[in-house]
Design an enzyme around this catalytic site. Structure first.
Site, PDB file in Angstrom:
ATOM      1  N   ASN A 173       0.803  -1.219   0.000  1.00 24.87           N
ATOM      2  CA  ASN A 173       0.000   0.000   0.000  1.00 24.87           C
ATOM      3  C   ASN A 173       0.837   1.269   0.000  1.00 24.87           C
ATOM      4  O   ASN A 173       0.356   2.325  -0.369  1.00 24.87           O
ATOM      5  CB  ASN A 173      -0.963   0.004   1.198  1.00 24.87           C
ATOM      6  CG  ASN A 173      -0.297  -0.397   2.481  1.00 24.87           C
ATOM      7  OD1 ASN A 173       0.294  -1.475   2.582  1.00 24.87           O
ATOM      8  ND2 ASN A 173      -0.365   0.446   3.486  1.00 24.87           N
ATOM      9  N   HIS A 224     -13.639  -0.200  -0.535  1.00 26.06           N
ATOM     10  CA  HIS A 224     -13.339   1.224  -0.735  1.00 26.06           C
ATOM     11  C   HIS A 224     -12.003   1.463  -1.447  1.00 26.06           C
ATOM     12  O   HIS A 224     -11.675   2.582  -1.792  1.00 26.06           O
ATOM     13  CB  HIS A 224     -13.438   2.010   0.580  1.00 26.06           C
ATOM     14  CG  HIS A 224     -12.287   1.854   1.529  1.00 26.06           C
ATOM     15  ND1 HIS A 224     -11.315   2.809   1.675  1.00 26.06           N
ATOM     16  CD2 HIS A 224     -11.962   0.861   2.391  1.00 26.06           C
ATOM     17  CE1 HIS A 224     -10.446   2.426   2.609  1.00 26.06           C
ATOM     18  NE2 HIS A 224     -10.822   1.238   3.055  1.00 26.06           N
ATOM     19  N   THR A 272     -25.957  -8.532  11.251  1.00 30.13           N
ATOM     20  CA  THR A 272     -26.800  -8.294  10.077  1.00 30.13           C
ATOM     21  C   THR A 272     -25.935  -7.778   8.929  1.00 30.13           C
ATOM     22  O   THR A 272     -25.114  -6.880   9.113  1.00 30.13           O
ATOM     23  CB  THR A 272     -27.907  -7.281  10.430  1.00 30.13           C
ATOM     24  OG1 THR A 272     -28.624  -7.801  11.541  1.00 30.13           O
ATOM     25  CG2 THR A 272     -28.837  -7.057   9.251  1.00 30.13           C
ATOM     26  N   CYS A 309      -2.515   4.915   8.337  1.00 31.33           N
ATOM     27  CA  CYS A 309      -2.441   4.384   9.695  1.00 31.33           C
ATOM     28  C   CYS A 309      -1.216   4.890  10.433  1.00 31.33           C
ATOM     29  O   CYS A 309      -1.189   4.922  11.645  1.00 31.33           O
ATOM     30  CB  CYS A 309      -2.418   2.866   9.666  1.00 31.33           C
ATOM     31  SG  CYS A 309      -3.509   2.202   8.435  1.00 31.33           S
TER      32      CYS A 309
HETATM   33  C1  LIG Z   1      -6.506  -0.330   3.208  1.00 29.52           C
HETATM   34  C2  LIG Z   1      -5.767  -1.585   3.441  1.00 29.52           C
HETATM   35  C3  LIG Z   1      -6.174  -2.490   4.438  1.00 29.52           C
HETATM   36  C4  LIG Z   1      -7.321  -2.190   5.360  1.00 29.52           C
HETATM   37  O1  LIG Z   1      -8.564  -2.208   4.720  1.00 29.52           O
HETATM   38  P1  LIG Z   1      -9.823  -1.519   5.444  1.00 29.52           P
HETATM   39  O2  LIG Z   1     -10.980  -1.885   4.594  1.00 29.52           O
HETATM   40  O3  LIG Z   1      -9.559  -0.053   5.432  1.00 29.52           O
HETATM   41  O4  LIG Z   1      -9.914  -2.089   6.809  1.00 29.52           O
HETATM   42  C5  LIG Z   1      -5.470  -3.660   4.582  1.00 29.52           C
HETATM   43  N1  LIG Z   1      -4.420  -3.945   3.788  1.00 29.52           N
HETATM   44  C6  LIG Z   1      -3.995  -3.106   2.824  1.00 29.52           C
HETATM   45  C7  LIG Z   1      -2.846  -3.495   1.966  1.00 29.52           C
HETATM   46  C8  LIG Z   1      -4.650  -1.903   2.622  1.00 29.52           C
HETATM   47  O5  LIG Z   1      -4.218  -1.067   1.683  1.00 29.52           O
END
Ligand SMILES: *Cc1c(COP(=O)(O)O)cnc(C)c1O
Length: 407
Positions: free
Chosen positions: A163, A213, A249, A336
């Site tokens: 990421n 997302h 749910t 993060c």
């Molecule tokens: C964004 C991300 C996550 C976390 O996903 P969320 O849906 O925001 O909890 C985990 N791993 C990687 C590589 C990401 O880019």
């Protein structure tokens, strides 16, 4: 494109270059979710026909998603996102391992915190984890994985695409090695799903995490693929939703929207990749002209959307704030870690010293990014880095020869 309120008089258009943090929802994804917010709001566990309509929508979404990654419907569990899917995958594999007296896990040192923190928790519970260091280009050596296997290894977890620096790991090769050893292979594919071709069977992936997302779907919904035969542990206790593997749910509108978003992204994947790679490489070439900088991650083997640089003698945070003034939204590491003073664990893992790692910039472009925007970003980053260096004591020492340049 979003026009910032404060700048309305001068009409500065905002440029979004943080698609690795989250993406805008596609029109298709928004439209797909509306009926399940407005009219068909029923609980899918209800037995009346309207409840069953919501149930049918979930099952149709499951079928679509399974088809998109080469899995079957029963292998897909809906979660609240990528973090939950990572947690559930790793904890499930660990529980299976523990039952068989196998408490060793193989991973690497550039994983997302959803993986790293879950592994840390398991270490406290008595599991041993081998973190394979990636090479300087951010890619893991398959030989290192091969050599890390022990007789008690129960899981290999390696991310598909990073990421922060966008590097792509040799997923099929790792899958093949794990298959030969008879060990579960999980991949955090949150950055790759919708952007890179995925076929879990052909790539020998046993478990995979994804998040809507990150591929133009809504936030707070994702999925875990777990190959038939792998017994999942439920990490949320409650009702019997998701065949007992995930209580609560279902997020009906989110699930339906996620499936629509993924299907569309996959149909556009080749066209988008071609366009993005051209823009990415233009951005890399432009920013490389800045003195004493370095591209982080492999030049070719990276996500079409990802650019990540270190600039010596400056602070990434200051760069971000000044770029924001110029209407550019970017990131210095992952969301993060922003707000914490520690430099990115990923940049440290590829060998950037602390000082250099602090001066990082991640630009993650999207399908809407234009060539004009890329050129504006290049110009703005060049000006801003130069400006910051003028006021940087570190840079003054470097230029005066009192300290040595690293980059
Ligand atoms: C964004 C991300 C996550 C976390 O996903 P969320 O849906 O925001 O909890 C985990 N791993 C990687 C590589 C990401 O880019």
């Amino acid at each position: 494109m979003f026009v910032s309120q404060e700048y309305k008089e001068v009409w500065i258009l905002k440029i979004y270059a943080d698609n690795a943090a989250t993406t805008a929802m596609s029109k298709t994804a928004v439209e797909a979710m509306m009926p399940y917010i407005n009219d068909c709001y029923y609980n899918p566990s209800s037995l009346y026909s309207c409840g069953q309509a919501a149930r049918d929508a979930i099952e149709a979404a499951r079928e679509t998603i399974a088809r998109c990654i080469g899995a079957s419907e029963r292998e897909i569990v809906f979660t609240s996102g990528g973090s939950e899917a990572d947690n559930q995958a790793i904890i499930s594999a660990a529980n299976i391992g523990k039952k068989n007296g196998k408490m060793h896990i193989i991973s690497d040192n550039i994983e997302h915190h959803a993986v790293l923190h879950t592994l840390k928790k398991l270490e406290k519970e008595g599991f041993a984890v081998t973190y394979i260091p990636v090479k300087e280009n951010g890619i893991i050596s398959t030989n290192d994985i091969e050599n890390a296997f022990r007789s008690d290894t129960c899981l290999v977890t390696v991310m598909y695409a990073n990421n922060e620096i966008g590097t792509l790991q040799p997923i099929k090769e790792i899958g093949d090695i794990c298959k030969r050893h008879g060990v579960i292979f999980h991949t955090d594919a949150v950055q790759a799903v919708g952007r890179m071709p995925i076929d879990v069977k052909a790539q020998n992936i046993n478990m995979l995490s994804a998040s809507a997302h990150k591929f133009h779907g809504p936030k707070g919904v994702g999925f875990l693929y777990a190959q038939k035969g792998i017994k999942l542990s439920s990490i949320i206790e409650g009702g019997a939703q998701e065949r007992g593997f995930r209580a609560g749910t279902e997020n009906v509108a989110g699930i339906v929207s996620m499936a629509a978003a993924l299907e569309e992204e996959i149909s556009l994947m080749d066209t988008n990749a071609k366009k993005l790679i051209k823009l990415r490489d233009r951005l890399i070439a432009g920013l490389s002209e800045i003195p004493h900088c370095a591209l982080n991650g492999d030049k070719q083997n990276r996500l079409p959307s990802n650019v990540n640089f270190c600039f010596e003698g400056i602070e990434g945070e200051s760069l971000l704030l000044l770029l924001d003034d110029k209407g550019i939204m970017a990131s210095s590491g992952s969301a993060c870690t922003s707000g914490s003073l520690d430099p990115s664990h990923v940049l440290l893992a590829i060998g950037r010293p602390h000082d250099v790692a602090h001066g990082s910039l991640r630009l993650s472009i999207g399908e809407d990014t234009t060539e004009e925007q890329v050129d504006y970003i290049i110009k703005s980053v060049k000006e801003t880095v130069e400006h910051l260096r003028r006021f940087s004591p570190v840079w003054r020492d470097l230029s005066a020869g009192k300290a040595e340049f690293i980059l």
